[in-house]
Scaffold this motif. Structure first.
Motif, PDB file in Angstrom:
ATOM      1  N   ASP A   1      23.126  -3.236  -0.531  1.00 18.39           N
ATOM      2  CA  ASP A   1      22.329  -3.366   0.638  1.00 18.39           C
ATOM      3  C   ASP A   1      21.651  -1.605   0.712  1.00 18.39           C
ATOM      4  O   ASP A   1      22.424  -0.835   0.720  1.00 18.39           O
ATOM      5  CB  ASP A   1      23.516  -3.191   1.696  1.00 18.39           C
ATOM      6  CG  ASP A   1      22.968  -2.702   3.213  1.00 18.39           C
ATOM      7  OD1 ASP A   1      21.635  -2.652   3.322  1.00 18.39           O
ATOM      8  OD2 ASP A   1      23.572  -2.214   4.000  1.00 18.39           O
ATOM      9  N   ARG A   2      20.263  -1.840   0.498  1.00 18.65           N
ATOM     10  CA  ARG A   2      19.308  -0.489   0.401  1.00 18.65           C
ATOM     11  C   ARG A   2      19.186  -0.206   1.945  1.00 18.65           C
ATOM     12  O   ARG A   2      18.310  -0.674   2.474  1.00 18.65           O
ATOM     13  CB  ARG A   2      18.193  -0.734  -0.519  1.00 18.65           C
ATOM     14  CG  ARG A   2      18.608  -0.979  -1.910  1.00 18.65           C
ATOM     15  CD  ARG A   2      17.400  -1.078  -2.745  1.00 18.65           C
ATOM     16  NE  ARG A   2      16.463  -2.463  -2.369  1.00 18.65           N
ATOM     17  CZ  ARG A   2      15.412  -2.551  -1.825  1.00 18.65           C
ATOM     18  NH1 ARG A   2      14.960  -1.568  -1.132  1.00 18.65           N
ATOM     19  NH2 ARG A   2      14.948  -3.800  -1.699  1.00 18.65           N
ATOM     20  N   ALA A   3      20.159   0.588   2.375  1.00 18.67           N
ATOM     21  CA  ALA A   3      20.222   0.774   3.923  1.00 18.67           C
ATOM     22  C   ALA A   3      18.888   1.759   4.100  1.00 18.67           C
ATOM     23  O   ALA A   3      17.994   1.592   4.976  1.00 18.67           O
ATOM     24  CB  ALA A   3      21.312   1.639   4.312  1.00 18.67           C
ATOM     25  N   TRP A   4      18.553   2.687   3.288  1.00 14.12           N
ATOM     26  CA  TRP A   4      17.236   3.350   3.400  1.00 14.12           C
ATOM     27  C   TRP A   4      16.678   3.586   2.295  1.00 14.12           C
ATOM     28  O   TRP A   4      17.258   3.952   0.936  1.00 14.12           O
ATOM     29  CB  TRP A   4      17.633   4.933   4.074  1.00 14.12           C
ATOM     30  CG  TRP A   4      18.173   4.815   5.517  1.00 14.12           C
ATOM     31  CD1 TRP A   4      19.374   4.945   5.878  1.00 14.12           C
ATOM     32  CD2 TRP A   4      17.235   4.653   6.707  1.00 14.12           C
ATOM     33  NE1 TRP A   4      19.482   4.694   7.305  1.00 14.12           N
ATOM     34  CE2 TRP A   4      18.333   4.534   7.639  1.00 14.12           C
ATOM     35  CE3 TRP A   4      15.923   4.584   6.909  1.00 14.12           C
ATOM     36  CZ2 TRP A   4      17.715   4.471   8.851  1.00 14.12           C
ATOM     37  CZ3 TRP A   4      15.347   4.476   8.260  1.00 14.12           C
ATOM     38  CH2 TRP A   4      16.382   4.395   9.367  1.00 14.12           C
ATOM     39  N   ASP A   5      15.239   3.565   1.945  1.00  8.35           N
ATOM     40  CA  ASP A   5      14.568   3.681   0.682  1.00  8.35           C
ATOM     41  C   ASP A   5      13.458   4.435   1.108  1.00  8.35           C
ATOM     42  O   ASP A   5      12.577   3.764   1.562  1.00  8.35           O
ATOM     43  CB  ASP A   5      14.190   2.390   0.084  1.00  8.35           C
ATOM     44  CG  ASP A   5      13.879   2.539  -1.393  1.00  8.35           C
ATOM     45  OD1 ASP A   5      13.702   3.614  -1.688  1.00  8.35           O
ATOM     46  OD2 ASP A   5      13.987   1.481  -2.032  1.00  8.35           O
ATOM     47  N   ALA A   6      13.242   5.869   0.916  1.00  4.74           N
ATOM     48  CA  ALA A   6      12.289   6.442   1.517  1.00  4.74           C
ATOM     49  C   ALA A   6      11.438   7.294   0.219  1.00  4.74           C
ATOM     50  O   ALA A   6      11.835   7.930  -0.421  1.00  4.74           O
ATOM     51  CB  ALA A   6      12.430   7.509   2.542  1.00  4.74           C
ATOM     52  N   LYS A   7      10.080   7.474   0.375  1.00  3.77           N
ATOM     53  CA  LYS A   7       9.360   8.186  -0.637  1.00  3.77           C
ATOM     54  C   LYS A   7       8.335   8.711   0.076  1.00  3.77           C
ATOM     55  O   LYS A   7       7.539   8.325   0.814  1.00  3.77           O
ATOM     56  CB  LYS A   7       8.677   7.242  -1.584  1.00  3.77           C
ATOM     57  CG  LYS A   7       9.616   6.232  -2.386  1.00  3.77           C
ATOM     58  CD  LYS A   7       8.976   5.512  -3.472  1.00  3.77           C
ATOM     59  CE  LYS A   7       9.857   4.681  -4.191  1.00  3.77           C
ATOM     60  NZ  LYS A   7       9.278   3.543  -4.979  1.00  3.77           N
ATOM     61  N   LEU A   8       8.035   9.983  -0.222  1.00  2.57           N
ATOM     62  CA  LEU A   8       7.031  11.201   0.526  1.00  2.57           C
ATOM     63  C   LEU A   8       6.358  11.758  -0.717  1.00  2.57           C
ATOM     64  O   LEU A   8       7.165  12.256  -1.769  1.00  2.57           O
ATOM     65  CB  LEU A   8       7.574  11.991   1.169  1.00  2.57           C
ATOM     66  CG  LEU A   8       6.641  13.148   1.944  1.00  2.57           C
ATOM     67  CD1 LEU A   8       5.495  12.330   2.788  1.00  2.57           C
ATOM     68  CD2 LEU A   8       7.517  14.191   2.808  1.00  2.57           C
ATOM     69  N   GLY A   9       4.975  11.715  -0.912  1.00  3.41           N
ATOM     70  CA  GLY A   9       4.266  12.339  -2.068  1.00  3.41           C
ATOM     71  C   GLY A   9       2.708  12.037  -1.925  1.00  3.41           C
ATOM     72  O   GLY A   9       2.413  11.911  -0.772  1.00  3.41           O
ATOM     73  N   PHE A  10       2.196  12.403  -2.984  1.00  3.20           N
ATOM     74  CA  PHE A  10       0.764  12.429  -2.924  1.00  3.20           C
ATOM     75  C   PHE A  10       0.148  12.050  -4.252  1.00  3.20           C
ATOM     76  O   PHE A  10       0.912  11.945  -5.341  1.00  3.20           O
ATOM     77  CB  PHE A  10      -0.010  13.705  -2.276  1.00  3.20           C
ATOM     78  CG  PHE A  10       0.308  14.836  -3.396  1.00  3.20           C
ATOM     79  CD1 PHE A  10      -0.616  15.023  -4.473  1.00  3.20           C
ATOM     80  CD2 PHE A  10       1.495  15.699  -3.216  1.00  3.20           C
ATOM     81  CE1 PHE A  10      -0.155  16.177  -5.394  1.00  3.20           C
ATOM     82  CE2 PHE A  10       1.618  16.628  -4.312  1.00  3.20           C
ATOM     83  CZ  PHE A  10       0.746  16.914  -5.281  1.00  3.20           C
ATOM     84  N   ASP A  11      -1.097  11.552  -4.298  1.00  2.00           N
ATOM     85  CA  ASP A  11      -1.856  11.213  -5.600  1.00  2.00           C
ATOM     86  C   ASP A  11      -3.074  12.014  -5.517  1.00  2.00           C
ATOM     87  O   ASP A  11      -3.703  12.263  -4.535  1.00  2.00           O
ATOM     88  CB  ASP A  11      -2.062   9.690  -5.545  1.00  2.00           C
ATOM     89  CG  ASP A  11      -0.988   8.886  -5.799  1.00  2.00           C
ATOM     90  OD1 ASP A  11      -0.005   9.288  -6.477  1.00  2.00           O
ATOM     91  OD2 ASP A  11      -0.763   7.737  -5.453  1.00  2.00           O
ATOM     92  N   THR A  12      -3.563  12.278  -6.778  1.00  2.00           N
ATOM     93  CA  THR A  12      -5.050  12.883  -6.769  1.00  2.00           C
ATOM     94  C   THR A  12      -5.681  12.079  -7.658  1.00  2.00           C
ATOM     95  O   THR A  12      -5.185  11.570  -8.508  1.00  2.00           O
ATOM     96  CB  THR A  12      -4.965  14.420  -7.431  1.00  2.00           C
ATOM     97  OG1 THR A  12      -4.214  14.216  -8.641  1.00  2.00           O
ATOM     98  CG2 THR A  12      -3.892  15.221  -6.541  1.00  2.00           C
ATOM     99  N   VAL A  13      -6.816  11.870  -7.327  1.00  6.00           N
ATOM    100  CA  VAL A  13      -8.174  11.069  -8.115  1.00  6.00           C
ATOM    101  C   VAL A  13      -9.179  11.578  -8.465  1.00  6.00           C
ATOM    102  O   VAL A  13      -9.704  12.267  -7.538  1.00  6.00           O
ATOM    103  CB  VAL A  13      -8.355   9.758  -7.399  1.00  6.00           C
ATOM    104  CG1 VAL A  13      -9.404   9.122  -8.183  1.00  6.00           C
ATOM    105  CG2 VAL A  13      -7.166   9.025  -6.930  1.00  6.00           C
ATOM    106  N   PHE A  14      -9.375  11.997  -9.636  1.00  5.11           N
ATOM    107  CA  PHE A  14     -10.742  12.883 -10.161  1.00  5.11           C
ATOM    108  C   PHE A  14     -11.617  12.020 -10.818  1.00  5.11           C
ATOM    109  O   PHE A  14     -11.605  10.899 -11.436  1.00  5.11           O
ATOM    110  CB  PHE A  14     -10.429  13.740 -11.136  1.00  5.11           C
ATOM    111  CG  PHE A  14      -9.460  15.015 -10.579  1.00  5.11           C
ATOM    112  CD1 PHE A  14      -9.558  15.846  -9.626  1.00  5.11           C
ATOM    113  CD2 PHE A  14      -7.997  14.816 -10.783  1.00  5.11           C
ATOM    114  CE1 PHE A  14      -8.628  16.613  -9.164  1.00  5.11           C
ATOM    115  CE2 PHE A  14      -6.706  15.594 -10.283  1.00  5.11           C
ATOM    116  CZ  PHE A  14      -7.413  16.615  -9.262  1.00  5.11           C
ATOM    117  N   ASN A  15     -13.093  12.480 -10.765  1.00  8.43           N
ATOM    118  CA  ASN A  15     -14.001  11.544 -11.275  1.00  8.43           C
ATOM    119  C   ASN A  15     -14.001  11.475 -13.011  1.00  8.43           C
ATOM    120  O   ASN A  15     -14.773  10.643 -13.384  1.00  8.43           O
ATOM    121  CB  ASN A  15     -15.356  11.890 -10.908  1.00  8.43           C
ATOM    122  CG  ASN A  15     -15.518  11.857  -9.340  1.00  8.43           C
ATOM    123  OD1 ASN A  15     -15.126  11.144  -8.653  1.00  8.43           O
ATOM    124  ND2 ASN A  15     -16.412  12.859  -8.883  1.00  8.43           N
TER     125      ASN A  15
END
Length: 391
Positions: free
Chosen positions: A182-196
């Motif tokens: 039982d995965r009661a809570w599965d949280a992810k907080l982050g960011f991605d960066t995309v460059f040319n």
């Protein structure tokens, strides 16, 4: 000595899998997948898995409503329990469906929904339970900034089986107590960066709370079943504990040109167990590096590097006249291990290519699983032929 000479410790597992996928365009039912699996071994174990997934989508203005029904049946039969010697049968039934409201057309993208699960064991009618989890995704793409923050919040119920456990750990005993995680809570907080320039970078922090999280631990010697080849503290059992996992992950990817790329993932995780002394066999530090390169349209080179950091594992002292209940595990540290896989390919024509593969294992212990050293060097040379079949 007499007993061990008359035992056959060989374990051969046979896996058979068939699957079928359907895709519809411009239809309420978008896709469906059916998977059938059968697993058997030398100790009269038999397991069948049937999995059916579907995805439905209804477009409403600039967003759409999705439904994702899921059905899984798992029937597991073990010849005998490790301690009692009695036959064990488990029949798991998992039914689930999710509903989500999704909008991916604007800079602020979101998915808001719920996932509902029903799990039951046909062999034990008292084991029937309902579960409900959130399903939330928030993603923002600024107009000028290259940074894209995101938030995931979800949960779920995962069935466990002899097939999945034996794929993770080949030394698992063919007699297991099976129940879902039982995965009661599965949280992810982050960011991605995309460059040319073809470079992407990301950072992610995560938190997971599980009930009945599976852990692998060496089984104690059982003097009541001395004729069992996997009963001499040489196999792993599965136990369940409530677990909290939190940590962070760094990702980077470099695309040089077509068919040439390099990716790196570094992660660290910490665990808190409710009952167990440690998160057995789970590493804190992990790393994965992949590279794919092509030269002169004929010569290709790729590599995969995986690193598992230090793990706490459970040693079992062997006393032939000691009962399993009084045989407590002793925590020891297993040092990190690095596995490197290399492959070079040369394309002769559209059908034929030659390859050279090598697998190297580095580390003080050279063991993924305690007391089972892994081959430190493997070398494969061969040729591949591609069939073009038209219907």
């Amino acid at each position: 000595q007499f007993q061990t000479e008359n035992l056959n410790p060989q374990q051969r597992r046979n896996y058979l899998q068939g699957s079928s996928r359907w895709i519809w365009y411009d239809n309420f039912l978008q896709k469906a997948t059916l998977k059938l699996q059968h697993t058997a071994d030398d100790f009269s174990t038999s397991e069948q898995l049937v999995t059916l997934n579907a995805q439905m989508r209804l477009e409403i203005f600039d967003a759409y409503l999705t439904f994702s029904p899921h059905v899984q049946l798992v029937r597991s039969q073990f010849a005998k329990d490790y301690f009692s010697g009695e036959a064990v049968e488990t029949q798991q039934r998992l039914l689930s469906s999710g509903v989500q409201w999704v909008n991916l057309k604007n800079r602020f993208k979101y998915k808001i929904g719920l996932q509902g699960y029903y799990w039951g064991d046909a062999a034990n009618t008292s084991e029937q339970q309902w579960y409900v989890y959130p399903d939330l995704t928030l993603l923002y793409q600024p107009k000028k900034s290259k940074i894209q923050p995101y938030l995931y919040l979800s949960g779920g119920l995962d069935t466990n089986s002899y097939t999945t456990f034996s794929n993770q750990n080949p030394f698992v005993a063919p007699t297991l107590a099976l129940r879902p995680t039982d995965r009661a809570w599965d949280a992810k907080l982050g960011f991605d960066t995309v460059f040319n320039t073809g470079v992407t970078f990301g950072f992610e922090s995560f938190y997971t709370q599980k009930r009945w999280a599976p852990l692998f631990q060496k089984l104690a010697f059982n003097p009541a079943t001395p004729s069992t080849a996997y009963g001499f503290v040489n196999s792993y059992g599965v136990l369940y504990d409530h677990q909290q996992k939190f940590g962070a992950q760094v990702k980077a990817n470099l695309e040089l040109q077509e068919d040439n790329q390099l990716s790196i993932v570094l992660g660290y995780a910490a665990y808190q167990q409710e009952k167990e002394e440690a998160a057995w066999n789970l590493p804190g530090l992990t790393a994965k590096i992949n590279g794919e390169f092509k030269f002169f349209n004929r010569l290709g080179f790729s590599f995969d590097l995986d690193y598992w950091g230090n793990r706490t594992v459970a040693e079992r002292p062997v006393f032939l006249n000691q009962s399993p209940e009084s045989n407590s595990p002793v925590a020891v540290k297993l040092k990190g291990v690095t596995q490197l896989q290399l492959e070079a390919r040369y394309t002769l024509n559209d059908q034929w290519n030659m390859y050279l593969q090598s697998q190297l294992l580095a580390g003080d212990s050279a063991q993924v699983w305690n007391t089972y050293p892994t081959y430190t060097n493997l070398l494969l040379v061969g040729m591949r032929y591609k069939f073009d079949i038209l219907f």
